[in-house]
Design an enzyme around this catalytic site. Structure first.
Site, short mmCIF file in Angstrom:
data_model
loop_
_atom_site.label_atom_id
_atom_site.label_comp_id
_atom_site.label_asym_id
_atom_site.label_seq_id
_atom_site.Cartn_x
_atom_site.Cartn_y
_atom_site.Cartn_z
N SER A 10 -8.10 -68.22 -10.46
CA SER A 10 -8.13 -67.56 -9.17
C SER A 10 -8.98 -68.35 -8.19
O SER A 10 -9.83 -69.15 -8.58
CB SER A 10 -8.72 -66.15 -9.30
OG SER A 10 -10.13 -66.23 -9.50
N ASP A 11 -8.74 -68.11 -6.90
CA ASP A 11 -9.70 -68.55 -5.91
C ASP A 11 -10.95 -67.68 -6.07
O ASP A 11 -10.90 -66.63 -6.73
CB ASP A 11 -9.12 -68.42 -4.50
CG ASP A 11 -9.75 -69.40 -3.53
OD1 ASP A 11 -10.90 -69.83 -3.77
OD2 ASP A 11 -9.11 -69.75 -2.53
N TRP A 12 -12.05 -68.11 -5.50
CA TRP A 12 -13.33 -67.43 -5.74
C TRP A 12 -13.28 -65.98 -5.26
O TRP A 12 -13.01 -65.71 -4.08
CB TRP A 12 -14.44 -68.20 -5.03
CG TRP A 12 -15.12 -69.23 -5.90
CD1 TRP A 12 -16.46 -69.38 -6.07
CD2 TRP A 12 -14.51 -70.24 -6.73
NE1 TRP A 12 -16.73 -70.42 -6.95
CE2 TRP A 12 -15.54 -70.95 -7.38
CE3 TRP A 12 -13.19 -70.59 -7.02
CZ2 TRP A 12 -15.30 -72.00 -8.27
CZ3 TRP A 12 -12.95 -71.63 -7.90
CH2 TRP A 12 -13.99 -72.31 -8.51
N PHE A 13 -13.50 -65.07 -6.21
CA PHE A 13 -13.47 -63.62 -5.97
C PHE A 13 -12.08 -63.13 -5.57
O PHE A 13 -11.94 -62.08 -4.94
CB PHE A 13 -14.50 -63.21 -4.91
CG PHE A 13 -15.89 -63.68 -5.20
CD1 PHE A 13 -16.63 -63.13 -6.23
CD2 PHE A 13 -16.46 -64.71 -4.46
CE1 PHE A 13 -17.91 -63.58 -6.51
CE2 PHE A 13 -17.74 -65.16 -4.72
CZ PHE A 13 -18.47 -64.60 -5.76
N GLY A 14 -11.04 -63.87 -5.97
CA GLY A 14 -9.67 -63.51 -5.61
C GLY A 14 -8.93 -62.78 -6.70
O GLY A 14 -7.71 -62.94 -6.82
#
Length: 654
Positions: A35-39
């Site tokens: 995932s993208d960061w915190f995604g």
């Protein structure tokens, strides 16, 4: 890496359609998906969709208790867990092949060949947009009445090497435009006078001073000393590490030391450097932070962002303080000791939500007004033969987590250019940005260069082009519209209740401007040279799977140069609405003055002719007649030809 957004109402990080049907099956991707960061927005759905890794750690949706409970309650099968684990282990296995030690220290690449390559890349990326009356290239010697040059603008003595946020990288060094131009003029047989003026302010906060301060070896940079205890500690502060930094914008999320408790990111950093003013004046000092910070000049407290803090939104994803400022009167040429005492995030007096050490930004700038700086620049412009205005955007203007509110260069930059042109017509504007900016003054300046963010060697690359040691061959990788309202996405941009409509469909960039016949400021693929080229002799052959092209061209100018040939395809009488033409390939050829040569292309017919059939969920190539358009930009087509496809067919995959 999965994006944050939803597609058709479903987050990409938990979409089986995107991750399995398209990425794994159609594209045959066999790597790890993270995932993208915190995604990540779910446990069960993202695991079952095949999102192998949640970033960053520590995980929020895949803590042991959550996953174990999901498996034990039969919400998620063990096979799903195993499949995700396999891809993570595969990533680990592939990474181990690099044989990078666990305790390796990041080190710079000081091979001269690396600098040579960076300079070459910078040279080739620069785009010459205007060169009326042959104002460029400039001379390194006093010829043609050119005896002195003024270099004016907020980006003259700043190395705008990259965009902000994740677009940034730690660099071993940076060459500013001022340094590059200075070095270039020293190569001349006699001295051309060189003068400088700031002209305009760019950022709303004070600029990075990593290229302005001097470290203890009298080289550009800042000394950072990491301590376990604060400055007022009665005993030994315990010096953990000393680093030389090239920036005053510091994030400490990944700093570690064996002298620290890994679960407690509390420590202190003293940043020191010597500041030597260019002119006698009052100077602003400022800092914003997640943590606490104070700035001292020759041991006198000038800025206090420790005892009283106010929330701001400039940096740190909106979790840091506003920039607190103070000022001091300084004399030209006198060295001043600057010290910033910083305490990490646990000392923060406001709410941040961060679990790491936080960070700080600090800067220095002359205290003045926009009107006063323009006035000084205009006075200088009257006294010189040529003016180079180096303007554009910065890491603050172009970064992640937000969109630019408009296309304008912030502040009074456009006013500066307008006023300088009034008193000196011999103006070359150098714009640095990663995307288009408004240029209401474009018709008034004879020289215009798009220099982008040029990396470590940006100053040298720019000087190479300005003074003709490199003949520019760069082309615009995007259309530059005249105004924001001309953009294809103008009516659709932004979200309504979390929903975004991509109403421009396939009409993005030049496809849109050509379809609706809106004239841009500079077209896609555009770029000039100090020489000229003539294209001729287009040859086309069709073997059923690909079209093969051969184009002849001649350098009809007086110097060595390179041209970028662009191949566009246009379907005649399409059965569905399509762009007027579509770029399918491009290539560069270099030729000496007077030399002729040829360049060849082989283009897949199915890729050159196909469009997505949403009803069939497949790519489709329609039988018919297709034009081959050969040019040096999207609006400068030099040669044309045709080929025919005998049948309509559908296909899937890549």
């Amino acid at each position: 890496m999965t994006s944050y957004n939803k597609i058709n109402g479903e987050h990409v990080s938990q979409s089986k359609t995107i991750l399995q049907e398209i990425l794994r099956k159609e594209f045959k991707y066999d790597g790890t998906i993270m995932s993208d960061w915190f995604g990540v927005y779910s446990t069960k759905e993202s695991l079952e969709a095949g999102l192998n890794l949640e970033m960053p750690g520590p995980t929020r949706f895949r803590q042991a208790v959550q996953v174990i409970h999901a498996v034990q309650s039969n919400e998620v099968s063990e096979e799903v867990i195993d499949e995700n684990v396999r891809y993570v282990l595969q990533l680990v296995s592939e990474s181990l092949k690099a044989e990078i030690p666990n305790d390796v220290v990041e080190s710079p690449n000081d091979d001269p060949a690396a600098s040579e390559l960076l300079r070459k890349l910078g040279n080739e990326s620069i785009v010459l947009l205007k060169n009326e009356s042959g104002i460029l290239p400039l001379s390194k010697t006093s010829v043609k009445g050119q005896k002195n040059i003024a270099v004016i603008g907020p980006n003259v003595k700043v190395a705008q090497d990259s965009g902000g946020g994740s677009a940034s990288m730690t660099t071993r060094y940076k060459i500013t435009p001022w340094e590059g131009i200075q070095a270039k003029l020293k190569e001349g047989n006699d001295t051309v006078g060189l003068e400088y003026a700031l002209g305009a302010f760019l950022d709303s906060t004070l600029p990075d001073v990593g290229e302005v301060l001097l470290n203890e070896e009298d080289e550009k940079g800042i000394v950072a000393r990491f301590y376990k205890y604060p400055p007022d500690h009665k005993g030994d502060r315990i010096l953990m590490e000393t680093l030389n930094l090239s920036t005053s914008r510091v994030l400490l999320s990944d700093y570690s030391s064996d002298k620290l408790d890994p679960n407690n990111p509390l420590y202190y950093v003293d940043f020191t450097g010597t500041f030597i003013p260019d002119e006698t004046a009052e100077y602003n000092f400022g800092t914003s932070c997640v943590g606490t910070a104070q700035i001292f000049v020759d041991d006198v407290l000038v800025v206090d962002n420790k005892t009283k803090q106010t929330k701001g939104d400039a940096y740190f994803l909106g979790m840091g303080t506003r920039e607190e400022r103070g000022s001091a009167y300084l004399e030209k040429g006198v060295p001043y000791k600057v010290r910033v005492e910083f305490g990490t995030a646990p000392t923060y007096t406001l709410e941040s939500g961060l679990e790491d050490a936080g960070g700080l930004y600090f800067g220095i700038q002359i205290k003045s007004t926009p009107e006063a700086e323009i006035s000084k620049a205009v006075k200088l412009a009257k006294e010189v033969d040529k003016v180079i205005l180096i303007v554009g955007l910065s890491k603050e203007c172009e970064s992640e987590g937000f969109d630019r509110p408009n296309m304008d260069i912030p502040g009074y930059t456009s006013d500066l250019i307008e006023e300088v042109v009034k008193v000196n017509p011999n103006v070359i504007v150098v714009n640095q940005s990663g995307s288009p900016v408004s240029m209401p003054w474009a018709k008034k300046v004879p020289g215009l260069i798009q220099a982008w963010f040029g990396g470590s060697e940006l100053g040298n690359s720019l000087a190479d082009v300005l003074f003709g040691d490199y003949n520019p061959s760069g082309k615009l990788s995007m259309t530059f519209p005249k105004r924001l309202q001309d953009n294809p996405s103008y009516l659709n941009f932004g979200s309504t209740n979390g929903q975004v409509w991509y109403g421009e469909d396939v009409y993005v960039g030049y496809r849109y401007y050509e379809k609706v016949e809106v004239e841009p400021l500079f077209s896609f693929g555009y770029g000039l040279s100090y020489t000229t080229f003539e294209l001729h002799g287009l040859e086309i052959s069709n073997n059923g799977d690909s079209i093969n092209l051969k184009i002849k061209l001649t350098n009809t100018g007086a110097i060595y140069g390179a041209e970028v040939i662009q191949i566009y395809i246009k379907q005649e009488n399409p059965i569905i609405p399509r762009p007027k033409k579509e770029l399918k390939d491009f290539g560069k050829i270099s030729l000496e003055a007077g030399e002729s040569g040829s360049i060849e292309f082989s283009i897949s017919i199915k890729e050159a002719t196909s469009y997505w059939n949403g009803l069939k969920h497949k790519w489709q190539s329609d039988k018919g007649i297709y034009k081959v358009l050969v040019g040096t930009s999207s609006d400068d087509i030099k040669l044309q030809g045709k080929f025919v496809t005998p049948r309509t067919f559908n296909w899937i995959g890549v």
